[in-house]
Motif scaffolding. Structure first.
Motif, PDB file in Angstrom:
ATOM      1  N   THR A   1      73.124  43.871  52.205  1.00 48.52           N
ATOM      2  CA  THR A   1      73.525  42.657  51.499  1.00 48.52           C
ATOM      3  C   THR A   1      74.032  42.941  50.090  1.00 48.52           C
ATOM      4  N   GLY A   2      73.538  44.004  49.491  1.00 42.44           N
ATOM      5  CA  GLY A   2      73.880  44.281  48.102  1.00 42.44           C
ATOM      6  C   GLY A   2      73.010  43.537  47.114  1.00 42.44           C
ATOM      7  N   PHE A   3      71.973  42.846  47.597  1.00 45.79           N
ATOM      8  CA  PHE A   3      71.084  42.109  46.699  1.00 45.79           C
ATOM      9  C   PHE A   3      69.736  41.908  47.366  1.00 45.79           C
ATOM     10  N   GLU A   4      68.766  41.496  46.545  1.00 42.76           N
ATOM     11  CA  GLU A   4      67.459  41.034  47.000  1.00 42.76           C
ATOM     12  C   GLU A   4      67.395  39.557  46.612  1.00 42.76           C
ATOM     13  N   LEU A   5      66.537  38.772  47.267  1.00 44.75           N
ATOM     14  CA  LEU A   5      66.608  37.325  47.058  1.00 44.75           C
ATOM     15  C   LEU A   5      65.232  36.680  47.178  1.00 44.75           C
ATOM     16  N   GLU A   6      64.953  35.742  46.255  1.00 48.03           N
ATOM     17  CA  GLU A   6      63.639  35.127  46.119  1.00 48.03           C
ATOM     18  C   GLU A   6      63.425  33.933  47.040  1.00 48.03           C
TER      19      GLU A   6
ATOM     20  N   LEU B   1      58.775  33.883  50.813  1.00 48.15           N
ATOM     21  CA  LEU B   1      59.100  35.057  51.640  1.00 48.15           C
ATOM     22  C   LEU B   1      60.366  35.709  51.079  1.00 48.15           C
ATOM     23  N   SER B   2      60.201  36.598  50.095  1.00 48.33           N
ATOM     24  CA  SER B   2      61.352  37.194  49.419  1.00 48.33           C
ATOM     25  C   SER B   2      62.079  38.178  50.324  1.00 48.33           C
ATOM     26  N   LEU B   3      63.410  38.104  50.298  1.00 47.76           N
ATOM     27  CA  LEU B   3      64.255  38.943  51.145  1.00 47.76           C
ATOM     28  C   LEU B   3      64.629  40.231  50.418  1.00 47.76           C
ATOM     29  N   PHE B   4      64.416  41.380  51.091  1.00 46.48           N
ATOM     30  CA  PHE B   4      64.784  42.685  50.553  1.00 46.48           C
ATOM     31  C   PHE B   4      65.562  43.471  51.595  1.00 46.48           C
ATOM     32  N   GLU B   5      66.486  44.298  51.110  1.00 45.38           N
ATOM     33  CA  GLU B   5      67.150  45.256  51.981  1.00 45.38           C
ATOM     34  C   GLU B   5      66.191  46.399  52.329  1.00 45.38           C
ATOM     35  N   ARG B   6      66.226  46.835  53.557  1.00 42.41           N
ATOM     36  CA  ARG B   6      65.407  47.975  53.981  1.00 42.41           C
ATOM     37  C   ARG B   6      65.714  49.212  53.154  1.00 42.41           C
TER      38      ARG B   6
END
Length: 489
Positions: free
Chosen positions: A289-294, A298-303
């Motif tokens: 994705t090129g980003f992490e998101l709050e 349940l915060s979204l992170f790239e592996r």
């Protein structure tokens, strides 16, 4: 997004129309609430109270999902037409209070004409049967196709690429998600389960998962994860349920990172008060994705953040804290307009920097930010008056000036009023505006109250000035650098 001053120009160019008894009515008018950065978003005339979103996933993340979105809203004015934000799906039918309604599209608005006007003060239920298409560029937002399913990344203006909504953070609401997926998939969404997963007859071999939020949420923070995932449970401070969602094959590899979350929560609570939601956790997605998101709870992170080479442990730790800090600053206290974004990102960057202070002293980081600040302001505008995004680059509002440049404003405030008063401002801000929306003016007012003097002039210079003001206590600092990239929100 290519922004216009108002959506009237788009309305004049719209070609969609509705036929009634042989007559051609005027083209449906797209509205928007006039947000400076995203004037197309949001719709006037009503306040959404709740969303109930049903999604059916067939196991192929390249095919549209069948969906039903039920919206309960209170009308704040009498409406002959009700506008919703919606794009990247096909509408099959619309009902208003159980009666079929006419509808048409204009731009990225779904314009609904109820059989009877919706009267001011009334509660209204809008039910839209539609599809939700997961195929598209990650940079456009909405669904993110992962290695084993789907996740959401709706910031800033992309929730309406997934479901019909009033897509602006000023209109928060409660959410229920009912997701049907093949039995070999696991579904997790914002909030907590409100029922046990149950098998259904149609489609064969599918299971329905139901989640509900306990606190209101902005549409940009919605999250649904569908994949062959493991869900790991542990306890945080005060017995807070902590659940992490990771690719099943990566549990052991990721556990050293996941087990850090309870300590992150404790660290934040010591500084700003109790965590504001019913649960927290990390969603690690196999996606670029090129980003992490709050996304809320349940915060979204790239592996790759956790498994790739080149990231020191302290840096990854601080990024995890950045997304967690948003749950106070941006999620619980949401911006009234997107020009208030500095309050979200400046605070998240501030606590990220504090957490990493042993590895990178705060004063050194702020001095480096000061050196670049004038360049950031030239490129992106002042912190509280950012420039609109470029055409085709919707997330380009997420520039260094709203990250390090806005954390620099908070550092200046602490220098100006003292550390004790600054900590009081932070705690009162998240307490007094919990589950609500707030503005830059609200922050200026609170800071002035705590400081015991009018800080309007101080904030005017720091938040709206084209040049960075002198730093209190560091008159020798100079600014001269240019803009650089950012990788998280």
């Amino acid at each position: 997004m290519l922004l216009t001053s108002r959506r009237l120009r788009a309305a004049l160019l719209a070609v969609a129309s509705v036929s009634l008894v042989g007559a051609v009515l005027p083209a449906p008018v797209p509205l928007g609430i006039g947000d400076t950065l995203f004037p197309h978003l949001g719709n006037p005339g009503y306040d959404v109270l709740s969303y109930d979103i049903g999604l059916t996933y067939g196991g192929d993340n390249s095919k549209p999902l069948n969906a039903v979105t039920r919206i309960e809203a209170r009308a704040t004015q009498t409406l002959e037409h009700v506008n919703l934000d919606f794009a990247h799906g096909t509408v099959q039918s619309v009902e208003v209070n159980g009666t079929r309604a006419k509808y048409a599209t204009s731009g990225e608005d779904l314009v609904i004409t109820p059989a009877k006007p919706v009267h001011k003060g009334s509660r209204t239920v809008i039910t839209v049967q539609h599809t939700s298409n997961p195929v598209g560029k990650v940079s456009d937002g909405g669904w993110v196709r992962t290695g084993d399913g789907l996740a959401m990344a709706n910031q800033a203006d992309a929730a309406h690429r997934v479901f019909p909504c009033n897509d602006h953070p000023s209109d928060k609401a409660y959410f229920t998600f009912r997701v049907t997926a093949p039995k070999e998939h696991t579904v997790v969404a914002n909030g907590l389960p409100s029922a046990k997963p149950r098998a259904v007859k149609e489609p064969q071999g599918a299971v329905v998962w139901t989640y509900r939020t306990s606190h209101p949420m902005a549409t940009e923070l919605a999250q649904v994860s569908i994949g062959k995932s493991a869900v790991l449970h542990r306890k945080g401070p005060h017995g807070l349920p902590v659940r992490d969602v990771v690719p099943a094959a990566d549990v052991q590899k990721l556990e050293p990172w996941l087990k850090k979350t309870p300590a992150h929560l404790e660290w934040m609570e010591k500084r700003v008060g109790r965590y504001p939601f019913e649960t927290y956790g990390v969603l690690i997605a196999e996606a670029d994705t090129g980003f992490e998101l709050e996304t809320q709870t349940l915060s979204l992170f790239e592996r790759s953040l956790f498994t790739g080479a080149g990231y020191p442990e302290w840096y990854v730790d601080s990024i995890m804290v950045h997304e967690l800090a948003h749950h106070w600053f941006g999620n619980s206290v949401s911006p009234r307009s997107w020009s208030d974004l500095w309050l979200n990102e400046g605070h998240a960057t501030w606590y990220e920097a504090l957490y990493a202070e042993k590895e990178r002293p705060l004063v050194e980081r702020m001095k480096a930010a000061y050196a670049s600040s004038d360049g950031w302001r030239r490129a992106g505008g002042p912190p509280a008056a950012p420039k609109p995004s470029q055409p085709g680059q919707k997330i380009s509002i997420f520039r260094p000036v709203v990250y390090e440049g806005s954390a620099l404003v908070l550092y200046a405030l602490r220098q100006e009023i003292g550390e004790k008063a600054f900590e009081t401002v932070e705690r009162r801000w998240v307490s007094e505006h919990r589950d609500a929306v707030a503005t830059t003016s609200d922050f200026v007012k609170l800071s002035s109250e705590v400081a015991g003097r009018d800080l309007a002039g101080f904030f005017q210079a720091w938040l709206y000035g084209q040049k960075t003001p002198p730093m209190p206590g560091h008159s020798e600092w100079r600014s001269a650098a240019a803009e650089g990239p950012e990788s998280h929100r």
